[in-house]
Design an enzyme around this catalytic site. Structure first.
Site: not given
Ligand code: AMP
Length: 501
Positions: A119, A263
């Protein structure tokens, strides 16, 4: 599989993963322990998974694309007999999504068989691969883990033991790795000298378990023993458990990824002595102090916004309510390849509770804003469900730099906080106010207990050297990576967000 640098540095190669390993089969068959562990780690990767077992020195395995419950049936698990095993769940964005890239990797070489599960992202993987390729190595995958396996196999030839080969390999690696290595006789866990990614050890009867997160130990009924230290190599064999410290770890600053708390990790895990749940709740408390607002209810965006919403509610005295219901059967929105698909799946995944929201002034907390897809939809969704006011609070600072250590953050051009001021983001989402966790409060979120964490995605302060090619690979979208952004204008009173510094 040789790859050119352009392809290699494309963001498709980014991965987020979970690892699990067990030595001993007195309480639970290793394959079943791995299955339970992987189910608990599924949030770390939903694209592919695999288990490799060691039956008296013979290593075999099963892996495929798909969720743990799809890839493994009782029949498959029953066929995976052995005395130790390692396992892996993987998530990468669309381009790297092929079966060959799934793990564990099993390699045959002059000393026998080796399996590895990894990882994190190496920052010098391209250089390592190129060097190996120039000496005749042939790669079958595009993942960093294969280069690590290759190095271990090469070092093993000149080392007295496999742990010595792992240690020698670590001297050549830069970046993030939490690693499990299974040789015919031993199970080895190693964490990079910065400790970017988590890795812990547990005990189940006489068996020793390693896992990315402590929630996977609980899933097997194992007790938590301790975290693996940055730069530590722990070896388990028929003589017991012993630990070696890598020569590399001496002067390195501990840099656990702070986004694990915000997160990535599961809320019931404890990482390096800090409860993920408590840190998220603390972030909510900080937001309530930094960005107070008069409101009727506080709600969280499931799942990782909920703990912060509880903290905000406790600190502010505004009642916590369940305002959004999540369909638990839909994968993470983030991993959908196109913006249109992402926007559509937010709708499918989250549904507002009109009876709770109608006529209310609502504080809504999400863990992060990356591209801005989710919060945009959330605000609209809450208004459509009758919310009178929507005050958006984010339990992390704005993302303004890419991650090179294994968190999937898109190129800078796609990050909304790179292109827009906080006032503008507030306006774009349609929220009445917006507040991000101030970057200088990240340490408080971890109760000042943490001896060191990486916040490079918020600050641009990378704890390791980042090769030039990697930097430019994340530059797309018309943003000049080399320059820090000019200071943004301060948020006004109606838009409570603070600029990053
Ligand atoms: P966005 O919709 O592109 O602004 O992404 C934000 C959302 O994606 C938030 O609700 C987070 O919970 C989720 N998120 C943020 N970073 C990640 C990540 N690295 N991988 C997957 N989900 C993510």
């Amino acid at each position: 599989m040789s790859i050119d640098s352009k392809e290699y540095f494309s963001e498709e190669l980014h991965e987020e993963c979970g690892v699990f390993g067990i030595y001993g089969n007195d309480s639970l068959a290793p394959a079943y322990a791995c299955y339970n562990g992987l189910l608990a780690l599924q949030h770390r990767g939903q694209e592919s998974c695999g288990i490799a077992v060691n039956d008296r020195g013979v290593i075999s395995g099963h892996k495929n694309m798909g969720l743990v419950s799809e890839v493994f049936s009782n029949e498959v698990l029953d066929s995976l007999t052995g005395q130790m095993a390692i396992a892996h769940v993987r998530y990468s964005t669309a381009g790297g999504s092929v079966r060959e890239n799934s793990q564990p990797l099993v390699m045959r070489y002059v000393k026998g068989t080796l399996a590895i599960a990894h990882n994190g992202n190496l920052t010098n993987a391209y250089e390592v691969r190129k060097e190996l390729e120039m000496r005749g190595a042939i790669f079958q995958t595009t993942i960093d883990s294969e280069a690590i396996a290759y190095l271990i196999a090469r070092e093993r030839v000149n080392s007295a033991s496999v742990e010595e080969a792992v240690e020698r390999t670590m001297r050549q690696l830069e970046g993030a790795y939490s690693l499990l290595v299974m040789s015919p006789q031993k199970l080895i866990a190693a964490r990079d000298p910065h400790g970017f990614r988590p890795l812990c050890m547990g005990r189940l009867g006489e068996s020793i378990i390693f896992a990315s997160e402590s929630c996977a130990l609980a899933a097997c009924g194992a007790e938590f023993v301790r975290d693996i230290e940055p730069g530590e190599i722990v070896v388990v064999d028929d003589e017991g458990v012993h630990s070696i410290t890598s020569q590399m770890s001496g002067n390195k600053k501990k840099s656990l990824c702070v986004f694990e708390y915000i997160y990535f990790a599961r809320t019931d895990s404890e990482i390096d002595g800090i409860s993920v749940y408590k840190s998220r709740k603390e972030a909510g408390r900080i937001l309530a102090r930094e960005f107070p607002v008069e409101a009727d209810i506080v709600i969280g965006v499931p799942e990782s916004g909920i703990d912060a919403a509880i903290g905000y509610s406790e600190e502010s005295g505004i009642p916590y309510e369940k305002g959004i219901v999540k369909n638990g059967y839909i994968g993470r929105t983030f991993i959908k390849p196109t913006q249109k698909e992402r926007a559509k799946s937010v709708k499918l995944k989250l549904n507002p509770l009109r009876s709770v929201l109608e006529g209310k002034r609502v504080v809504v907390i999400d863990d992060s804003i990356v591209r801005g897809t989710t919060c945009d939809r959330i605000v609209k969704m809450l208004r459509d469900a009758g919310a009178k006011e929507v005050h958006l609070r984010i339990s992390s600072p704005p993302f303004i730099w890419p991650c090179f250590y294994g968190t999937d953050i898109p190129s800078r051009g796609e990050l909304i906080a790179v292109k827009h001021t906080i006032d503008e983001i507030c306006e774009l989402t349609g929220a009445d106010s917006l507040g991000f966790l101030p970057p200088d409060k990240l340490g408080d979120m971890l109760f000042g207990q943490n001896t060191g964490f990486c916040d490079a995605c918020f600050s641009g302060n990378y704890p390791t050297r980042i090769p030039e090619k990697m930097l430019s690979g994340k530059e797309r979208g018309g943003v000049d990576f080399g320059k820090k952004l000019p200071p943004k204008k301060k948020a006004d009173a109606s838009c409570l967000g603070k600029d990053e510094n």
